[in-house]
Enzyme design. Structure first.
Site, PDB file in Angstrom:
ATOM      1  N   ARG A   1       0.847  -1.191   0.000  1.00 45.52           N
ATOM      2  CA  ARG A   1       0.000   0.000   0.000  1.00 45.52           C
ATOM      3  C   ARG A   1       0.882   1.240   0.000  1.00 45.52           C
ATOM      4  O   ARG A   1       1.940   1.269   0.662  1.00 45.52           O
ATOM      5  CB  ARG A   1      -0.933   0.028   1.219  1.00 45.52           C
ATOM      6  CG  ARG A   1      -2.048  -1.002   1.153  1.00 45.52           C
ATOM      7  CD  ARG A   1      -2.913  -0.962   2.397  1.00 45.52           C
ATOM      8  NE  ARG A   1      -3.620   0.308   2.535  1.00 45.52           N
ATOM      9  CZ  ARG A   1      -4.764   0.599   1.933  1.00 45.52           C
ATOM     10  NH1 ARG A   1      -5.339  -0.269   1.127  1.00 45.52           N
ATOM     11  NH2 ARG A   1      -5.356   1.762   2.144  1.00 45.52           N
ATOM     12  N   LEU A   2       0.451   2.256  -0.715  1.00 43.16           N
ATOM     13  CA  LEU A   2       1.158   3.529  -0.740  1.00 43.16           C
ATOM     14  C   LEU A   2       0.731   4.351   0.472  1.00 43.16           C
ATOM     15  O   LEU A   2      -0.469   4.549   0.704  1.00 43.16           O
ATOM     16  CB  LEU A   2       0.841   4.278  -2.028  1.00 43.16           C
ATOM     17  CG  LEU A   2       1.622   5.573  -2.294  1.00 43.16           C
ATOM     18  CD1 LEU A   2       3.105   5.267  -2.456  1.00 43.16           C
ATOM     19  CD2 LEU A   2       1.074   6.263  -3.536  1.00 43.16           C
ATOM     20  N   LEU A   3       1.705   4.817   1.246  1.00 44.50           N
ATOM     21  CA  LEU A   3       1.404   5.577   2.456  1.00 44.50           C
ATOM     22  C   LEU A   3       1.103   7.037   2.114  1.00 44.50           C
ATOM     23  O   LEU A   3       1.720   7.620   1.231  1.00 44.50           O
ATOM     24  CB  LEU A   3       2.577   5.497   3.428  1.00 44.50           C
ATOM     25  CG  LEU A   3       2.934   4.089   3.923  1.00 44.50           C
ATOM     26  CD1 LEU A   3       4.206   4.132   4.751  1.00 44.50           C
ATOM     27  CD2 LEU A   3       1.790   3.478   4.719  1.00 44.50           C
TER      28      LEU A   3
ATOM     29  N   HIS B   1      13.057  -2.135  -2.092  1.00 42.20           N
ATOM     30  CA  HIS B   1      12.459  -2.282  -3.414  1.00 42.20           C
ATOM     31  C   HIS B   1      13.347  -3.169  -4.269  1.00 42.20           C
ATOM     32  O   HIS B   1      14.577  -2.998  -4.281  1.00 42.20           O
ATOM     33  CB  HIS B   1      12.323  -0.902  -4.076  1.00 42.20           C
ATOM     34  CG  HIS B   1      11.672  -0.947  -5.415  1.00 42.20           C
ATOM     35  ND1 HIS B   1      10.326  -1.177  -5.586  1.00 42.20           N
ATOM     36  CD2 HIS B   1      12.192  -0.811  -6.675  1.00 42.20           C
ATOM     37  CE1 HIS B   1      10.038  -1.176  -6.877  1.00 42.20           C
ATOM     38  NE2 HIS B   1      11.151  -0.952  -7.558  1.00 42.20           N
TER      39      HIS B   1
END
EC number: 2.1.2.2
Length: 212
Positions: free
Chosen positions: A100-102, A118
């Site tokens: 999920r992107l914060l 990554h």
């Protein structure tokens, strides 16, 4: 210039966020157990209750909590997530396959204290399925990157990178497997550096002070 300082005077309290198998969590936990990283993982959180990483954390006796994200607005989900991290008195947050992107608001709650790993040499191939992106592009080297998290997607200042050769007979799967081996080295290395060395950020660069 944003300045921060590492310190090994006390163990840092680390919260790990994951969505899947948790192999990088296990690498961090083992490095902490061996005393290579002056930290203690005090909480593992997943947005997927069925994530294998939660079960692995429980086997190690690490407190866990599942905070499902499905059906929740990001703001509502992150409110529960931050509450759990603050209750555990977390100093650092490590993302270990957290899908999920914060939000900027979440990142601001732990300024320069959120790490991500990554599976590519950023800034090349950000986002999902980075190993396949690199393989399809035909690069000769790929690797992994540990970076501080900002409000973008895989765009924060880089702490550590490790290089992996892309072989002519590689598939996306064999390349991903070799990159993962390097991830398990790079993540503890990056956290150890940040906790034990003086460092600061100049522009986009994480600059470590020379060792005495």
């Amino acid at each position: 210039m944003c300045v921060s300082w590492g310190s090994a005077l006390a163990k840092a309290r680390v919260g790990v966020l994951l969505s899947g198998r948790g192999s990088n969590f296990l690498a961090l936990a083992e490095a902490c157990r061996r005393g290579e990283v002056p930290a203690e993982i005090v909480l593992v959180v997943s947005n997927r209750p069925e994530a294998p990483g939660l079960a692995k954390a429980q086997e190690l006796g690490v407190p866990t909590v599942a905070i499902p994200s499905k059906g929740l607005a990001r703001e509502e989900h992150e409110k529960h997530l931050l509450a759990a991290l603050h209750q555990a008195q977390v100093d650092w947050v490590c993302l270990a396959g957290y899908m999920r992107l914060l939000s900027p608001q979440f990142v601001a709650a732990f300024p320069n204290r959120i790490l991500n790993i990554h599976p590519a040499l950023l800034p090349a191939f950000p986002g999902l399925d980075a190993q396949r992106q690199a393989w399809e592009y035909g690069v000769k080297v790929s690797g992994c990157t540990v970076h501080l998290v900002d409000a973008g997607c895989d765009s924060g200042p880089i702490v550590v990178q490790r290089v992996v050769e892309v072989r002519d007979d590689d598939t996306p799967e064999t390349l991903a497997a070799r990159i993962l081996e390097q991830e398990h080295i790079a993540y503890p290395q990056a956290l150890r550096l940040l906790l034990t060395r003086r460092w600061h950020i100049e522009g986009r660069r994480v600059v470590f002070a020379r060792e005495a």
